[in-house]
Design a protein around this motif. Structure first.
Motif, PDB file in Angstrom:
ATOM      1  N   ARG A   1       0.811  -1.218   0.000  1.00 50.55           N
ATOM      2  CA  ARG A   1       0.000   0.000   0.000  1.00 50.55           C
ATOM      3  C   ARG A   1       0.844   1.268   0.000  1.00 50.55           C
ATOM      4  O   ARG A   1       0.368   2.347  -0.343  1.00 50.55           O
ATOM      5  CB  ARG A   1      -0.933   0.009   1.218  1.00 50.55           C
ATOM      6  CG  ARG A   1      -2.024  -1.051   1.146  1.00 50.55           C
ATOM      7  CD  ARG A   1      -2.985  -0.937   2.318  1.00 50.55           C
ATOM      8  NE  ARG A   1      -4.043  -1.934   2.261  1.00 50.55           N
ATOM      9  CZ  ARG A   1      -5.020  -2.048   3.149  1.00 50.55           C
ATOM     10  NH1 ARG A   1      -5.062  -1.203   4.188  1.00 50.55           N
ATOM     11  NH2 ARG A   1      -5.944  -2.984   3.018  1.00 50.55           N
ATOM     12  N   SER A   2       2.102   1.130   0.416  1.00 49.13           N
ATOM     13  CA  SER A   2       2.974   2.310   0.483  1.00 49.13           C
ATOM     14  C   SER A   2       3.542   2.691  -0.868  1.00 49.13           C
ATOM     15  O   SER A   2       4.072   3.793  -1.040  1.00 49.13           O
ATOM     16  CB  SER A   2       4.146   2.038   1.440  1.00 49.13           C
ATOM     17  OG  SER A   2       5.025   1.063   0.884  1.00 49.13           O
ATOM     18  N   LEU A   3       3.400   1.799  -1.845  1.00 53.62           N
ATOM     19  CA  LEU A   3       4.070   1.997  -3.126  1.00 53.62           C
ATOM     20  C   LEU A   3       3.139   2.709  -4.109  1.00 53.62           C
ATOM     21  O   LEU A   3       2.252   2.108  -4.706  1.00 53.62           O
ATOM     22  CB  LEU A   3       4.514   0.651  -3.698  1.00 53.62           C
ATOM     23  CG  LEU A   3       5.672   0.673  -4.683  1.00 53.62           C
ATOM     24  CD1 LEU A   3       6.901   1.319  -4.055  1.00 53.62           C
ATOM     25  CD2 LEU A   3       6.012  -0.736  -5.142  1.00 53.62           C
ATOM     26  N   SER A   4       3.358   4.004  -4.252  1.00 55.75           N
ATOM     27  CA  SER A   4       2.595   4.798  -5.209  1.00 55.75           C
ATOM     28  C   SER A   4       3.535   5.773  -5.893  1.00 55.75           C
ATOM     29  O   SER A   4       4.624   6.066  -5.391  1.00 55.75           O
ATOM     30  CB  SER A   4       1.487   5.586  -4.495  1.00 55.75           C
ATOM     31  OG  SER A   4       2.043   6.589  -3.655  1.00 55.75           O
ATOM     32  N   ALA A   5       3.119   6.274  -7.044  1.00 55.18           N
ATOM     33  CA  ALA A   5       3.946   7.228  -7.787  1.00 55.18           C
ATOM     34  C   ALA A   5       4.197   8.473  -6.947  1.00 55.18           C
ATOM     35  O   ALA A   5       5.309   9.022  -6.933  1.00 55.18           O
ATOM     36  CB  ALA A   5       3.266   7.596  -9.104  1.00 55.18           C
ATOM     37  N   ARG A   6       3.184   8.909  -6.231  1.00 57.49           N
ATOM     38  CA  ARG A   6       3.324  10.116  -5.411  1.00 57.49           C
ATOM     39  C   ARG A   6       4.308   9.899  -4.269  1.00 57.49           C
ATOM     40  O   ARG A   6       5.156  10.762  -3.987  1.00 57.49           O
ATOM     41  CB  ARG A   6       1.957  10.527  -4.852  1.00 57.49           C
ATOM     42  CG  ARG A   6       1.985  11.827  -4.059  1.00 57.49           C
ATOM     43  CD  ARG A   6       0.575  12.275  -3.717  1.00 57.49           C
ATOM     44  NE  ARG A   6      -0.188  12.554  -4.922  1.00 57.49           N
ATOM     45  CZ  ARG A   6      -1.478  12.922  -4.921  1.00 57.49           C
ATOM     46  NH1 ARG A   6      -2.126  13.018  -3.767  1.00 57.49           N
ATOM     47  NH2 ARG A   6      -2.099  13.170  -6.062  1.00 57.49           N
ATOM     48  N   ALA A   7       4.231   8.746  -3.600  1.00 60.76           N
ATOM     49  CA  ALA A   7       5.149   8.462  -2.494  1.00 60.76           C
ATOM     50  C   ALA A   7       6.582   8.359  -2.992  1.00 60.76           C
ATOM     51  O   ALA A   7       7.518   8.850  -2.354  1.00 60.76           O
ATOM     52  CB  ALA A   7       4.736   7.166  -1.799  1.00 60.76           C
ATOM     53  N   LEU A   8       6.769   7.738  -4.136  1.00 57.48           N
ATOM     54  CA  LEU A   8       8.110   7.609  -4.702  1.00 57.48           C
ATOM     55  C   LEU A   8       8.687   8.963  -5.084  1.00 57.48           C
ATOM     56  O   LEU A   8       9.870   9.235  -4.863  1.00 57.48           O
ATOM     57  CB  LEU A   8       8.082   6.690  -5.922  1.00 57.48           C
ATOM     58  CG  LEU A   8       7.967   5.203  -5.621  1.00 57.48           C
ATOM     59  CD1 LEU A   8       7.651   4.421  -6.877  1.00 57.48           C
ATOM     60  CD2 LEU A   8       9.254   4.704  -4.994  1.00 57.48           C
ATOM     61  N   ALA A   9       7.853   9.807  -5.665  1.00 53.31           N
ATOM     62  CA  ALA A   9       8.309  11.142  -6.043  1.00 53.31           C
ATOM     63  C   ALA A   9       8.719  11.933  -4.806  1.00 53.31           C
ATOM     64  O   ALA A   9       9.741  12.639  -4.811  1.00 53.31           O
ATOM     65  CB  ALA A   9       7.206  11.880  -6.800  1.00 53.31           C
ATOM     66  N   ARG A  10       7.957  11.787  -3.748  1.00 52.39           N
ATOM     67  CA  ARG A  10       8.270  12.499  -2.505  1.00 52.39           C
ATOM     68  C   ARG A  10       9.573  11.977  -1.901  1.00 52.39           C
ATOM     69  O   ARG A  10      10.429  12.760  -1.461  1.00 52.39           O
ATOM     70  CB  ARG A  10       7.121  12.311  -1.516  1.00 52.39           C
ATOM     71  CG  ARG A  10       7.330  13.067  -0.197  1.00 52.39           C
ATOM     72  CD  ARG A  10       6.116  12.977   0.694  1.00 52.39           C
ATOM     73  NE  ARG A  10       5.781  11.610   1.047  1.00 52.39           N
ATOM     74  CZ  ARG A  10       4.725  10.944   0.595  1.00 52.39           C
ATOM     75  NH1 ARG A  10       3.894  11.525  -0.257  1.00 52.39           N
ATOM     76  NH2 ARG A  10       4.484   9.699   0.965  1.00 52.39           N
ATOM     77  N   GLU A  11       9.762  10.675  -1.889  1.00 53.34           N
ATOM     78  CA  GLU A  11      10.941  10.080  -1.277  1.00 53.34           C
ATOM     79  C   GLU A  11      12.220  10.369  -2.068  1.00 53.34           C
ATOM     80  O   GLU A  11      13.303  10.468  -1.481  1.00 53.34           O
ATOM     81  CB  GLU A  11      10.756   8.563  -1.164  1.00 53.34           C
ATOM     82  CG  GLU A  11       9.745   8.125  -0.127  1.00 53.34           C
ATOM     83  CD  GLU A  11      10.274   8.217   1.290  1.00 53.34           C
ATOM     84  OE1 GLU A  11      11.500   8.116   1.476  1.00 53.34           O
ATOM     85  OE2 GLU A  11       9.457   8.398   2.211  1.00 53.34           O
ATOM     86  N   THR A  12      12.107  10.475  -3.379  1.00 55.78           N
ATOM     87  CA  THR A  12      13.294  10.644  -4.224  1.00 55.78           C
ATOM     88  C   THR A  12      13.512  12.084  -4.677  1.00 55.78           C
ATOM     89  O   THR A  12      14.547  12.388  -5.274  1.00 55.78           O
ATOM     90  CB  THR A  12      13.203   9.750  -5.466  1.00 55.78           C
ATOM     91  OG1 THR A  12      12.018  10.097  -6.218  1.00 55.78           O
ATOM     92  CG2 THR A  12      13.159   8.277  -5.077  1.00 55.78           C
ATOM     93  N   GLY A  13      12.540  12.954  -4.400  1.00 56.44           N
ATOM     94  CA  GLY A  13      12.690  14.342  -4.826  1.00 56.44           C
ATOM     95  C   GLY A  13      12.547  14.520  -6.325  1.00 56.44           C
ATOM     96  O   GLY A  13      13.086  15.477  -6.907  1.00 56.44           O
ATOM     97  N   THR A  14      11.812  13.623  -6.978  1.00 62.32           N
ATOM     98  CA  THR A  14      11.574  13.725  -8.412  1.00 62.32           C
ATOM     99  C   THR A  14      10.090  13.960  -8.648  1.00 62.32           C
ATOM    100  O   THR A  14       9.305  14.068  -7.707  1.00 62.32           O
ATOM    101  CB  THR A  14      12.001  12.435  -9.136  1.00 62.32           C
ATOM    102  OG1 THR A  14      11.216  11.342  -8.637  1.00 62.32           O
ATOM    103  CG2 THR A  14      13.472  12.145  -8.901  1.00 62.32           C
ATOM    104  N   SER A  15       9.698  14.017  -9.897  1.00 62.99           N
ATOM    105  CA  SER A  15       8.285  14.136 -10.245  1.00 62.99           C
ATOM    106  C   SER A  15       7.728  12.753 -10.540  1.00 62.99           C
ATOM    107  O   SER A  15       8.478  11.807 -10.827  1.00 62.99           O
ATOM    108  CB  SER A  15       8.115  15.024 -11.476  1.00 62.99           C
ATOM    109  OG  SER A  15       8.648  14.395 -12.622  1.00 62.99           O
TER     110      SER A  15
END
Length: 213
Positions: free
Chosen positions: A26-40
């Motif tokens: 459930r933690s794996l989303s495009a938004r969460a990844l963008a936030r964690e990596t500082g990307t879009s």
């Protein structure tokens, strides 16, 4: 692909694997990844074509990590002990990343991802180290003559079932499960043709090596 792009792509894979391992699907989303990596969020589509492509890359990373752990078991004069060490490393890998383990083997789905034949072949390729150990068990007379790959697959079925049931909380015992697990491995070796005494000695050797690494 430029070095910067390659680094960013790898970072997305590693962060996705970490989120999956630590927090579950459930933690794996495009938004969460963008936030964690500082990307879009667009970076996920640029590098992977979407979340299913990213999940596939994460699975490949998971099998790569599993292969690396199995490769730390060096061939010795006791191939049965080596096979026990490989099984213990497999179980440890699953415990370190249970959510990733579930996705790697199709037990959990993310973003509609489903395992492909290519994914399955990658998992099978990872077992080449185990097959080599089984082959040596046969060549040294510890296991009865048989197709090494057949024994490897049979052992994997047993091992995967044990680990999956353990992670799901279905296996209980009056003894510590580590002891039960080692007993299962010993019995598998005996079933393949080893003697009980030799299998017990090989297990003691394997545990000594595991405990000192």
């Amino acid at each position: 692909m430029s070095r910067a792009s390659t680094d960013q792509r790898q970072e997305l894979v590693e962060v996705a694997a970490r989120l999956l391992t630590e927090q579950g699907p459930r933690s794996l989303s495009a938004r969460a990844l963008a936030r964690e990596t500082g990307t879009s969020t667009m970076a996920i589509y640029t590098y992977f074509g979407g979340m299913p492509g990213l999940v596939r890359a994460v699975i490949r990373e998971g099998f790569s990590r599993l292969a690396d752990r199995l490769a730390t078991v060096k061939a010795s004069d006791d191939p049965v002990a080596d096979s026990f060490q490989l099984a213990i490393a497999y179980r440890r890998s699953a415990h370190l990343a249970p959510h990733l383990y579930a996705v790697m083997f199709g037990g959990s789905s993310i973003a509609g991802f489903q395992l492909s034949e290519e994914d399955r072949h990658l998992g099978l390729y990872t077992l080449r180290v185990a097959r080599d150990a089984i082959t040596r068990c046969i060549q040294t007379g510890r296991f009865r003559p048989a197709d090494p790959w057949s024994i490897t697959q049979h052992t994997w079925c047993q091992l995967h079932g044990l680990v999956s049931l353990e992670l799901a909380g279905f296996l209980t015992s009056a003894r510590p499960f580590n002891d039960e697990f080692c007993g299962y491995l010993r019995d598998l070796a005996v079933g393949a043709g080893d003697t009980l005494e030799q299998a017990q000695a090989s297990m003691a050797l394997a545990l000594d090596k595991v405990n000192n690494t």
